[in-house]
Design a protein around this motif. Structure first.
Motif, PDB file in Angstrom:
ATOM      1  N   LYS A   1     -18.060-108.798  42.397  1.00  0.00           N
ATOM      2  CA  LYS A   1     -18.012-109.893  42.726  1.00  0.00           C
ATOM      3  C   LYS A   1     -18.573-110.611  43.890  1.00  0.00           C
ATOM      4  O   LYS A   1     -18.930-111.864  43.870  1.00  0.00           O
ATOM      5  N   SER A   2     -18.789-109.791  44.745  1.00  0.00           N
ATOM      6  CA  SER A   2     -19.432-110.268  46.143  1.00  0.00           C
ATOM      7  C   SER A   2     -21.025-110.072  45.907  1.00  0.00           C
ATOM      8  O   SER A   2     -21.748-110.755  46.777  1.00  0.00           O
ATOM      9  N   ASN A   3     -21.400-109.463  44.878  1.00  0.00           N
ATOM     10  CA  ASN A   3     -23.077-109.668  44.600  1.00  0.00           C
ATOM     11  C   ASN A   3     -23.401-110.942  44.027  1.00  0.00           C
ATOM     12  O   ASN A   3     -22.840-111.901  43.568  1.00  0.00           O
ATOM     13  N   GLU A   4     -24.786-111.214  44.724  1.00  0.00           N
ATOM     14  CA  GLU A   4     -25.129-112.622  44.066  1.00  0.00           C
ATOM     15  C   GLU A   4     -25.196-112.861  42.741  1.00  0.00           C
ATOM     16  O   GLU A   4     -25.259-114.166  42.072  1.00  0.00           O
ATOM     17  N   LEU A   5     -25.272-111.964  41.951  1.00  0.00           N
ATOM     18  CA  LEU A   5     -25.235-112.164  40.757  1.00  0.00           C
ATOM     19  C   LEU A   5     -24.060-112.930  39.956  1.00  0.00           C
ATOM     20  O   LEU A   5     -23.986-113.562  39.131  1.00  0.00           O
ATOM     21  N   PHE A   6     -22.944-112.675  40.707  1.00  0.00           N
ATOM     22  CA  PHE A   6     -21.608-112.995  40.485  1.00  0.00           C
ATOM     23  C   PHE A   6     -20.950-114.257  41.263  1.00  0.00           C
ATOM     24  O   PHE A   6     -20.241-114.879  40.749  1.00  0.00           O
ATOM     25  N   VAL A   7     -21.644-114.230  42.759  1.00  0.00           N
ATOM     26  CA  VAL A   7     -20.777-115.232  43.542  1.00  0.00           C
ATOM     27  C   VAL A   7     -21.252-116.540  42.888  1.00  0.00           C
ATOM     28  O   VAL A   7     -20.415-117.420  43.301  1.00  0.00           O
ATOM     29  N   ARG A   8     -22.511-116.785  42.307  1.00  0.00           N
ATOM     30  CA  ARG A   8     -22.750-118.355  41.965  1.00  0.00           C
ATOM     31  C   ARG A   8     -22.378-118.362  40.565  1.00  0.00           C
ATOM     32  O   ARG A   8     -22.584-119.484  39.918  1.00  0.00           O
ATOM     33  N   SER A   9     -21.530-117.370  39.915  1.00  0.00           N
ATOM     34  CA  SER A   9     -21.301-117.515  38.469  1.00  0.00           C
ATOM     35  C   SER A   9     -19.692-117.295  38.572  1.00  0.00           C
ATOM     36  O   SER A   9     -19.388-116.233  38.344  1.00  0.00           O
ATOM     37  N   SER A  10     -19.047-118.180  38.981  1.00  0.00           N
ATOM     38  CA  SER A  10     -17.308-117.843  39.077  1.00  0.00           C
ATOM     39  C   SER A  10     -16.884-117.802  37.594  1.00  0.00           C
ATOM     40  O   SER A  10     -15.909-116.994  37.543  1.00  0.00           O
ATOM     41  N   THR A  11     -17.264-117.953  36.556  1.00  0.00           N
ATOM     42  CA  THR A  11     -16.832-118.078  35.145  1.00  0.00           C
ATOM     43  C   THR A  11     -17.014-116.412  34.882  1.00  0.00           C
ATOM     44  O   THR A  11     -16.094-116.094  34.188  1.00  0.00           O
ATOM     45  N   TYR A  12     -18.181-116.003  35.154  1.00  0.00           N
ATOM     46  CA  TYR A  12     -18.201-114.477  34.951  1.00  0.00           C
ATOM     47  C   TYR A  12     -17.539-113.688  35.831  1.00  0.00           C
ATOM     48  O   TYR A  12     -17.159-112.467  35.507  1.00  0.00           O
ATOM     49  N   SER A  13     -17.239-113.863  37.165  1.00  0.00           N
ATOM     50  CA  SER A  13     -16.134-113.421  38.156  1.00  0.00           C
ATOM     51  C   SER A  13     -14.989-113.304  37.435  1.00  0.00           C
ATOM     52  O   SER A  13     -14.158-112.283  37.544  1.00  0.00           O
TER      53      SER A  13
END
Length: 392
Positions: A18-30
């Motif tokens: 969740k702290s990776n940039e792939l997920f940080v900017r995509s709260s829906t996927y977190s």
């Protein structure tokens, strides 16, 4: 059933993803990943409609025309796959979602690699890392034995209490309560500062014959009692010892003769222990709701202060040897927080080691006055203000 240790490992892996940039900017996927992990830990079998209602609202349609969940799951798989190919390529625990499925699985790196490529992943570790690992293990073993030696040896204050044959007694101060008949003709439980034991009760009734009084079958304790008993119980259990418990109002002289003494409570409710507390001090006396410090050059009064913007109280910790050779350790304040804060301090090995440095090298016993101040008074705001080293 997933073990507690495994759940801890899963949550750590989840936080890294969740702290990776792939997920940080995509709260829906977190949020979606967090939901799937939670359900997987609980062992729940997920369906498209369940996910839709839980995450995308009560109006989620239970038909094939609403592809919200399928779309989100597809993109989530893509993000996880990219993560494990880049920043997460060293992960040992893999979150895997099979195509067409909604349940998340926890796989080892070998299991994941084999499922994708049909063979086990080979990991080559450079020799320098092997040497480094062996060095870390050696240092860890040395640290373990050093710490074990330090922890197993009781602090200088507690040595006599933790001896195998030691008999210890924890004395809790309590307030003597009497029944008094008031104007309405009913009997009420009341405390008088002049009455702290049955002898005081007899004397008081003789001095005030106009009052209709009789002793009760109970006494009163403040919140200090359960908190300090809990702290000291854990401390003694950690050091493989125990203590007996007695109320100040029930204390007998032979109790003091036969035990190492611990006292926690208020000076104003002291009875038998009053004659022993601070008996060896050359500078301290009790005074009002606090203490007085007086030596050849100056005199200071440390009294409780309560106001809108200022709350200050004082606690005395006295450690001495009684005439029978037993140890006596007192935690005394006329307010709860002072007692609780100092007990917390003196059951902390690291703090005790620092405190010992403030005593002369050959001195073991002391009287130490602490100030506990602030609106939220606790052991953090507890500081030493006066210290008297004793010779005995």
């Amino acid at each position: 059933m997933i073990s507690t240790e495994k759940i801890k490992e899963i949550k750590q892996a989840l936080n890294r993803i969740k702290s990776n940039e792939l997920f940080v900017r995509s709260s829906t996927y977190s949020v979606l990943l967090n939901y799937l992990v939670k359900k997987a830990i609980a062992g729940e079998d997920l369906k498209e409609y369940t996910i839709g209602v839980d995450l995308f609202g009560e109006n989620y349609k239970n038909d094939k025309n609403d592809g919200t969940v399928r779309s989100k799951m597809y993109k989530l798989r893509k993000k996880l796959s990219k993560y494990y190919e880049t920043d997460g390529k060293e992960e040992l625990l893999i979150f895997d979602i099979e195509k067409g499925q909604y349940n998340l699985s926890f796989l080892s790196a070998d299991e994941y690699f084999k499922s994708k490529h049909g063979k086990t992943k080979t990991v080559t570790i450079p020799i320098k890392y092997i040497k480094l690992l062996l060095g870390v293990i050696l240092l860890s073993l040395i640290s373990f034995f050093v710490i074990k030696t330090i922890v197993s040896k009781p602090n200088f204050i507690w040595e006599q209490y933790f001896e195998k044959t030691a008999d210890n007694l924890l004395i809790i101060s309590d307030q003597f309560i009497v029944y008094e008949k008031l104007e309405d003709g009913k009997m009420y439980g009341i405390s008088y500062p002049e009455i702290n034991n049955y002898n005081d009760f007899i004397k008081y009734t003789q001095e005030h014959p106009e009052k209709e009084l009789k002793p009760t079958d109970y006494t009163l304790m403040s919140k200090m009692a359960p908190f300090t008993v809990n702290t000291l119980s854990k401390w003694f259990e950690f050091n493989k010892k125990d203590f007996d418990l007695k109320l100040e109002s029930k204390l007998k002289y032979e109790d003091i003769q036969n035990n190492n003494i611990l006292f926690v409570g208020q000076y104003k409710t002291m009875n038998l222990t009053k004659s022993l507390f601070l008996q060896n001090s050359k500078v301290f006396t009790t005074f009002g709701d606090g203490f007085k410090y007086k030596n050849d050059s100056n005199e200071k009064v440390y009294n409780t202060k309560f106001g809108n913007n200022l709350k200050v109280e004082y606690a005395m910790v006295s450690y001495t040897t009684l005439n029978n050779g037993k140890s006596a350790l007192y935690f005394v304040s006329n307010n709860d927080i002072g007692v609780m804060a100092t007990v917390n301090k003196f059951t902390n090995n690291k703090w005790l080691a620092e405190f010992k440095q403030q005593l002369p090298s050959k001195s073991k016993h002391f009287n130490a006055l602490f100030e506990v101040s602030g609106m939220q008074r606790n052991d953090v705001s507890c500081k030493l203000v006066e210290l008297e080293a004793l010779k005995n």
